[in-house]
Design a protein around this motif. Structure first.
Motif, mmCIF file in Angstrom:
data_model
loop_
_atom_site.group_PDB
_atom_site.id
_atom_site.type_symbol
_atom_site.label_atom_id
_atom_site.label_comp_id
_atom_site.label_asym_id
_atom_site.label_seq_id
_atom_site.Cartn_x
_atom_site.Cartn_y
_atom_site.Cartn_z
ATOM 1 N N GLN A 1 2.141 3.802 3.792
ATOM 2 C CA GLN A 1 3.218 3.136 3.077
ATOM 3 C C GLN A 1 3.668 3.960 1.867
ATOM 4 O OE1 GLN A 1 2.169 -0.941 2.121
ATOM 5 N NE2 GLN A 1 1.097 -1.197 4.065
ATOM 6 N N ALA B 1 -0.393 0.553 -2.276
ATOM 7 C CA ALA B 1 -1.184 0.868 -1.086
ATOM 8 C C ALA B 1 -2.186 1.979 -1.347
ATOM 9 C CB ALA B 1 -0.269 1.266 0.068
ATOM 10 N N HIS C 1 -2.623 1.882 6.169
ATOM 11 C CA HIS C 1 -1.897 1.318 5.028
ATOM 12 C C HIS C 1 -1.517 2.386 4.004
ATOM 13 C CE1 HIS C 1 -6.123 1.390 3.808
ATOM 14 N NE2 HIS C 1 -5.710 1.396 2.561
ATOM 15 N N TYR C 2 -2.240 3.512 4.008
ATOM 16 C CA TYR C 2 -1.906 4.589 3.078
ATOM 17 C C TYR C 2 -0.540 5.195 3.387
ATOM 18 C CZ TYR C 2 -6.768 4.573 1.456
ATOM 19 O OH TYR C 2 -7.976 4.215 0.912
#
Length: 215
Positions: free
Chosen positions: A43, A48, A40-41
């Motif tokens: 993004q 995020a 998710h980082y």
């Protein structure tokens, strides 16, 4: 120690190599699983990344290079590959060294900035951990440079124990029982120390026992 590749030599895999291959595959899978939790980082948005947004490139470098160190490091302990060609062994070793330099320096930046928002103890623990990681790896490289190969092997084991500690502590923090022991701030610090200090202590006991047995 330093053996070139003889003319016509080929690297072949036999049934004796099943265990080393399974170990490498296992480490690769656990590394992928661990890094998958940080997808998710990628993004790259403030939502995020949260507190890591201003230091996002250090975070990405830390995670990516750390994964590279986990995968490249375990290959160094495969005797057949190591004995097949010292050139390949050295090349992979430099990749491992580079990965740890990038990941550990990035970790020191994060530990000195974003980690403080959690607690001083959390930040200090990460600073010590990253310092031990890069110093143990440097000693491993230095002993190889000095052709002290017995010491090089011992320090490579120590370096990789600290490398694998990221997986050990990370998965330990996901255990429901551990999560029930307290908040993340309370539980993470002892788990981080446990991740590398206990395995390193156990290795020194085993190493000392083997040394006495050879006398």
């Amino acid at each position: 120690m330093e053996k070139g590749i003889s003319a016509g030599a080929h690297f072949t895999v036999s049934y004796k190599d099943v265990l080393p291959l399974m170990i490498w595959i296992g480490v690769f899978f656990m590394t992928w699983l661990f890094m998958h939790g940080a997808d998710h980082y990628l993004q790259m948005t403030p939502e995020a990344l949260g507190r890591y947004y201003d230091y996002r490139w250090f975070l990405i470098a830390h995670i990516t290079a750390g994964g590279g160190a986990l995968i490249s490091g375990i290959v160094q302990f495969w005797p057949k590959l190591r004995n097949f060609s010292w050139k390949h062994h050295r090349a992979i070793g430099y990749l491992y060294l580079l990965a740890i330099v990038v990941s550990s320096l990035s970790a020191l930046v994060l530990a000195s900035t974003t980690a403080r928002s959690i607690s001083w103890g959390y930040a200090f623990t990460l600073q010590v951990w990253a310092s031990v990681w890069i110093s143990a790896t440097f000693i491993a490289w230095w002993t190889a440079f000095r052709r002290q190969f017995k010491l090089h092997k011992e320090w490579m084991v120590r370096s990789y124990i600290v490398t694998v500690a990221f997986l050990v502590s990370g998965f330990a923090l996901k255990i429901p029982y551990v999560q029930q022991l307290g908040s993340f701030e309370e539980v993470s610090v002892p788990m981080f120390w446990m991740g590398w200090a206990v395995p390193l202590y156990a290795y020194e006991i085993v190493r000392t026992g083997r040394s006495k047995g050879k006398k």
